[in-house]
Enzyme design. Sequence first.
Site, PDB file in Angstrom:
ATOM      1  N   GLU A   1       0.803  -1.242   0.000  1.00 44.44           N
ATOM      2  CA  GLU A   1       0.000   0.000   0.000  1.00 44.44           C
ATOM      3  C   GLU A   1       0.828   1.279   0.000  1.00 44.44           C
ATOM      4  OE1 GLU A   1      -2.681  -0.426   3.303  1.00 44.44           O
ATOM      5  OE2 GLU A   1      -3.496  -2.314   2.570  1.00 44.44           O
TER       6      GLU A   1
ATOM      7  N   GLU B   1      -6.080 -10.997  -1.076  1.00 38.05           N
ATOM      8  CA  GLU B   1      -7.005 -10.752   0.048  1.00 38.05           C
ATOM      9  C   GLU B   1      -8.450 -10.684  -0.449  1.00 38.05           C
ATOM     10  OE1 GLU B   1      -5.724  -7.328   2.332  1.00 38.05           O
ATOM     11  OE2 GLU B   1      -3.616  -7.821   2.071  1.00 38.05           O
TER      12      GLU B   1
HETATM   13  O1  9MR Z   1      -7.893  -8.272   8.374  1.00 44.36           O
HETATM   14  C1  9MR Z   1      -7.043  -7.409   9.100  1.00 44.36           C
HETATM   15  C2  9MR Z   1      -7.785  -6.888  10.321  1.00 44.36           C
HETATM   16  O2  9MR Z   1      -7.964  -7.944  11.241  1.00 44.36           O
HETATM   17  C3  9MR Z   1      -7.001  -5.765  10.969  1.00 44.36           C
HETATM   18  O3  9MR Z   1      -7.788  -5.207  12.007  1.00 44.36           O
HETATM   19  C4  9MR Z   1      -6.684  -4.695   9.943  1.00 44.36           C
HETATM   20  C5  9MR Z   1      -5.885  -3.578  10.562  1.00 44.36           C
HETATM   21  O4  9MR Z   1      -5.157  -2.862   9.644  1.00 44.36           O
HETATM   22  O5  9MR Z   1      -5.923  -5.295   8.901  1.00 44.36           O
HETATM   23  C6  9MR Z   1      -6.660  -6.258   8.194  1.00 44.36           C
HETATM   24  O6  9MR Z   1      -5.904  -6.745   7.120  1.00 44.36           O
HETATM   25  C7  9MR Z   1      -5.540  -5.779   6.123  1.00 44.36           C
HETATM   26  C8  9MR Z   1      -4.350  -6.307   5.392  1.00 44.36           C
HETATM   27  O7  9MR Z   1      -3.321  -6.574   6.284  1.00 44.36           O
HETATM   28  C9  9MR Z   1      -3.873  -5.327   4.332  1.00 44.36           C
HETATM   29  N1  9MR Z   1      -4.949  -5.001   3.426  1.00 44.36           N
HETATM   30  C10 9MR Z   1      -6.144  -4.539   4.042  1.00 44.36           C
HETATM   31  C11 9MR Z   1      -6.637  -5.562   5.069  1.00 44.36           C
HETATM   32  C12 9MR Z   1      -7.929  -5.107   5.621  1.00 44.36           C
HETATM   33  O8  9MR Z   1      -7.781  -3.889   6.319  1.00 44.36           O
END
Ligand code: 9MR
Length: 395
Positions: free
Chosen positions: A210, A320
Amino acid sequence: MKKTTWSLLLLCMLGLLLAGCGKETTEAEKPTATPAVTSEAEPTNTPEPTSTPEPTPTPTAGLTESLYQHYADDFRFGTCVAGAYLKYSKVSELVLQQFNSITCENEMKPDALLDQYQSRAQGKVVVTFSYNTTRILDWAKQNNLKMRGHVLVWHSQTPEWFFREGFRNDGALVSREEMLIRMECYIQQVFAYCDSKYPGLFYAWDVVNEAFTDDGDGLRNSNWYKIFGEDFITEAFRLARKYAPSGVKLFYNDFNTYINYSNKTKTDRICNLVTKLKAEGLIDGVGMQSHLDVSFPSADAFVNTVNRFSALGVEVQITELDVTTKPNAAGWEKQAKYLESIFKQIVKNDRNKTANITSVTVWGVSDKLSWRGSQHPLLFDDNLNPKPAYYSVLQ
Ligand code: 9MR
């Protein structure tokens, strides 16, 4: 010398060898208490997060097909997992039945691995793999799953102190030179640990996540960017290539990778970055996070982006995947149709070599366990029963 003295000496030497990075903590900043020993053993009193919902029925027995077996000739099929819910046998059984790749949902992010206490104590970046992380890695190893590493360099879930003088939350941002030492120390330790304890477990790593904004402004104004300017990306990939075991593929990972209209030029920017990194032999692929909705982007726009990245001569991994929809019969239907359209096209393109997809990962096992649970984005419902979307992906 006594045997025990020799062992102690050897342990100290090993510690120094692994350290290998610049010291910078002053006397005043050193914690006074003896630093806790980094342990991989299961702590006896680690409380499980109370919020983790336990799914109820046992649906897996009724499933005769498996996502990963269905696509065995095309790509790996994975899910993210969180250690806290793997203890529910219905969840872990379903994962083993349906997937052959996993990604830690949060447990390998910088804030999970970077150890402030030890970093301050030792005056250099220290990475600690806690039980929270290793229980997932051990489980994957025992069950012959492969893993995607997520994530090394990111603006989010990265502790503020990592970028600051004295590893203090309120210190000034460090210089570029110091940050480069820290970045190297961190990346080196992560790969060294994984390779020594879990050789061959990881097949891909998200090196940078990102970095771009969605609109035309370009790079996100993160601590990485503030300290390095834009070449933090190249430096991260250079160091990842230096320390990653051979065969581990290195990825740039992002969301909204298909956004490319008006002043929103994310796809173009990623393509330019990948072209540059590929010319230097530093990157192997693009990770398309793919947090989608049934109404945006169109399946065609998504597939075109997969093809654009593939045309650069790199792998594409859908890292994802989830698709939000309304929780009613019409919503399930839309979700199923949308996924069917995407899968039909990407599988066809992968087979005729217009696309080069090496892995597809859904971001969670079931709706209830999803970060977007209220929008029901996954293939299994709250009770782990397969949704129409599951069957459409299998078609
Ligand atoms: O699924 C993840 C969630 O449990 C966390 O709270 C969140 C915090 O940033 O991150 C989520 O995973 C992210 C991933 O690492 C990167 N892409 C976006 C995902 C969703 O926010």
